[in-house]
Motif scaffolding. Sequence first.
Motif, PDB file in Angstrom:
ATOM      1  N   TRP A   4      13.745 -15.405  10.251  1.00 52.65           N
ATOM      2  CA  TRP A   4      12.718 -16.273  10.853  1.00 52.65           C
ATOM      3  C   TRP A   4      13.222 -17.711  10.897  1.00 52.65           C
ATOM      4  CZ3 TRP A   4      11.571 -12.483   7.277  1.00 52.65           C
ATOM      5  CH2 TRP A   4      11.663 -12.848   5.945  1.00 52.65           C
ATOM      6  N   ILE A  25      12.737 -14.126  -0.737  1.00 51.81           N
ATOM      7  CA  ILE A  25      11.761 -13.648   0.246  1.00 51.81           C
ATOM      8  C   ILE A  25      10.574 -13.000  -0.469  1.00 51.81           C
ATOM      9  CG2 ILE A  25      11.387 -12.045   2.157  1.00 51.81           C
ATOM     10  CD1 ILE A  25      14.329 -12.499   2.916  1.00 51.81           C
ATOM     11  N   VAL A  26       9.371 -13.431  -0.094  1.00 52.96           N
ATOM     12  CA  VAL A  26       8.163 -12.907  -0.736  1.00 52.96           C
ATOM     13  C   VAL A  26       8.042 -11.412  -0.464  1.00 52.96           C
ATOM     14  CG1 VAL A  26       5.625 -12.940  -0.703  1.00 52.96           C
ATOM     15  CG2 VAL A  26       6.913 -15.092  -0.564  1.00 52.96           C
ATOM     16  N   GLN A  27       7.937 -10.649  -1.532  1.00 51.56           N
ATOM     17  CA  GLN A  27       7.748  -9.207  -1.391  1.00 51.56           C
ATOM     18  C   GLN A  27       6.276  -8.838  -1.515  1.00 51.56           C
ATOM     19  OE1 GLN A  27      10.409  -7.129  -0.591  1.00 51.56           O
ATOM     20  NE2 GLN A  27      11.313  -9.156  -0.369  1.00 51.56           N
ATOM     21  N   LEU A  28       5.590  -9.513  -2.419  1.00 53.05           N
ATOM     22  CA  LEU A  28       4.166  -9.232  -2.556  1.00 53.05           C
ATOM     23  C   LEU A  28       3.499 -10.347  -3.335  1.00 53.05           C
ATOM     24  CD1 LEU A  28       3.412  -8.116  -5.716  1.00 53.05           C
ATOM     25  CD2 LEU A  28       4.869  -6.294  -4.904  1.00 53.05           C
ATOM     26  N   TYR A  85      -0.760  -4.302   2.528  1.00 52.26           N
ATOM     27  CA  TYR A  85       0.531  -3.678   2.842  1.00 52.26           C
ATOM     28  C   TYR A  85       0.631  -2.297   2.219  1.00 52.26           C
ATOM     29  CZ  TYR A  85       5.605  -2.962   2.859  1.00 52.26           C
ATOM     30  OH  TYR A  85       6.853  -2.438   3.026  1.00 52.26           O
ATOM     31  N   GLN A  86       0.423  -2.216   0.909  1.00 54.58           N
ATOM     32  CA  GLN A  86       0.644  -0.934   0.200  1.00 54.58           C
ATOM     33  C   GLN A  86      -0.339   0.133   0.667  1.00 54.58           C
ATOM     34  OE1 GLN A  86       3.094  -1.792  -2.003  1.00 54.58           O
ATOM     35  NE2 GLN A  86       2.458  -3.630  -3.079  1.00 54.58           N
ATOM     36  N   ASP A 144       8.166  -1.850  -7.084  1.00 60.94           N
ATOM     37  CA  ASP A 144       7.043  -2.506  -7.766  1.00 60.94           C
ATOM     38  C   ASP A 144       5.953  -1.512  -8.160  1.00 60.94           C
ATOM     39  OD1 ASP A 144       5.178  -2.375  -5.303  1.00 60.94           O
ATOM     40  OD2 ASP A 144       6.906  -3.458  -4.529  1.00 60.94           O
ATOM     41  N   ASP A 166       9.621   1.725   1.936  1.00 59.73           N
ATOM     42  CA  ASP A 166       9.100   0.407   1.565  1.00 59.73           C
ATOM     43  C   ASP A 166      10.285  -0.477   1.204  1.00 59.73           C
ATOM     44  OD1 ASP A 166       7.715  -1.764   0.656  1.00 59.73           O
ATOM     45  OD2 ASP A 166       7.179  -0.867  -1.270  1.00 59.73           O
ATOM     46  N   SER A 167      10.977  -0.919   2.242  1.00 59.44           N
ATOM     47  CA  SER A 167      12.223  -1.653   1.981  1.00 59.44           C
ATOM     48  C   SER A 167      11.996  -3.153   2.044  1.00 59.44           C
ATOM     49  CB  SER A 167      13.253  -1.265   3.038  1.00 59.44           C
ATOM     50  OG  SER A 167      12.785  -1.643   4.300  1.00 59.44           O
ATOM     51  N   ASP A 210      13.583  -6.787   3.783  1.00 56.01           N
ATOM     52  CA  ASP A 210      13.962  -7.050   5.169  1.00 56.01           C
ATOM     53  C   ASP A 210      15.407  -6.629   5.443  1.00 56.01           C
ATOM     54  OD1 ASP A 210      11.532  -8.562   6.154  1.00 56.01           O
ATOM     55  OD2 ASP A 210      12.041  -9.646   4.331  1.00 56.01           O
ATOM     56  N   MET A 217       8.569   0.443   7.136  1.00 57.84           N
ATOM     57  CA  MET A 217       8.255  -0.970   7.361  1.00 57.84           C
ATOM     58  C   MET A 217       8.988  -1.451   8.619  1.00 57.84           C
ATOM     59  SD  MET A 217       9.275  -4.326   6.982  1.00 57.84           S
ATOM     60  CE  MET A 217      10.625  -4.622   5.861  1.00 57.84           C
ATOM     61  N   TYR A 266       3.338 -12.891   4.349  1.00 56.26           N
ATOM     62  CA  TYR A 266       4.581 -12.497   5.017  1.00 56.26           C
ATOM     63  C   TYR A 266       4.779 -13.406   6.232  1.00 56.26           C
ATOM     64  CZ  TYR A 266       4.954  -8.098   2.364  1.00 56.26           C
ATOM     65  OH  TYR A 266       5.096  -7.162   1.372  1.00 56.26           O
ATOM     66  N   PRO A 267       6.035 -13.610   6.649  1.00 53.51           N
ATOM     67  CA  PRO A 267       6.278 -14.512   7.776  1.00 53.51           C
ATOM     68  C   PRO A 267       5.448 -14.105   8.990  1.00 53.51           C
ATOM     69  CG  PRO A 267       8.325 -13.894   6.737  1.00 53.51           C
ATOM     70  CD  PRO A 267       7.270 -13.054   6.090  1.00 53.51           C
ATOM     71  N   ILE A 317       2.624  -7.705   9.532  1.00 51.59           N
ATOM     72  CA  ILE A 317       3.807  -6.858   9.368  1.00 51.59           C
ATOM     73  C   ILE A 317       3.484  -5.504   9.992  1.00 51.59           C
ATOM     74  CG2 ILE A 317       3.297  -5.863   7.095  1.00 51.59           C
ATOM     75  CD1 ILE A 317       6.416  -6.604   6.549  1.00 51.59           C
TER      76      ILE A 317
END
Length: 370
Positions: free
Chosen positions: A76, A116-119, A127-128, A152, A222-223, A225, A255, A291-292, A296
Amino acid sequence: MEAGAGRGLECQKIMDGKVNENGVDKEIPSCCLKARASVPESDAKCHSTVVSGWFSEPRSSSDKAEKQLYYNNPMWPGEAHSIKVEKILFQDKSLYQEVLVFESSNYGKVLVLDGIVQLTEKDECAYQEMIVHLPLCSIESPQNVLVVGGGDGGVLREISRHSSVEHIDICEIDQMVIDVSKKYFPELALGFEDPRVNLHVGDAVEFLRKSPEGKYDAIVVDSSDPVGPAQELVEKPFFETLARAMRPGGVLCNMAESMWLHTHLIEDMLSICRDIFKGSVHYAWTSVPTYPSGVIGFVLCSTEGPPVDFLNPINPIEKIEGAVMHRRELRFYNSEIHTAAFSIPPFLKRAVSSLRDSSTSTSTKGIRVS
Ligand code: SPD
């Protein structure tokens, strides 16, 4: 992060709305201030103030030479989302990535991998819950499920709502992510407590190669980026390996990034999946504010076999006994959201050719891309 907190107070005044150019005070609207902050550090005079006490998604590096890339993550470029940091709780380097956990002002605890923010505790549900229930509610009685990534535990927590599931394999490469989640994110990591879960720490491609053909009713990828090591998880050979491990009429949810930022990637993934999965292939999306771009997406595919109607869940979560309340109440997903998630905005249909004729693309084999 905290070391810089006292620095740049002078700069802060400028960021409050005025800048001095050639001796003249000029008012700057806040939107422009934000834009100024998005230039590389060497050009952005106020960079240190902008980041004081705030986390922004950088291309993580402690190497000074790479600091210029602070606001230029290749996924991004030209933008960064910032979250106010209350306290850093954990920071270390695993064999694979940099792992950071902090307490934020508005989103609870935040897990960050390689910058990078995952959660975050506040919005992880969006998301989950979606990445799991979109596929699992689309088939009758899923029994064998594989999770790729998901260290996670949040995806496991959601799978465990499905009482039909007998066996859950999870293949996560990074033991540190699992350990850190158990310590700082117990509401997610409780997913590991389910006795149906079998943890494999290692490389997913290797794991899948050794898996018996046709083993899984559902696979959830659930990878992180697709930059660096996760790159191969969006390439054709990986999808072929996934398809091989799925039973006829089995489902995959992968994802698939943001419709605002990654239309090329979405196009590529859909076209690869259309080649490989001879059942159906769809794109769905959800809203995740941290998330950016705030959204997502997911690619949902089924293998040739009993047809799967992703848009109309055959196995609605509301009808699975105890599912809505299992461990904790569902926060985001329900059957209405399920169907809505497959609605594609016109701009995305225009940008991604395979999403264009969503209502007319049913082939004789039942392949439908929308
Ligand atoms: N841009 C961030 C994408 C992160 C996807 N994986 C999140 C892991 C949550 N279980």
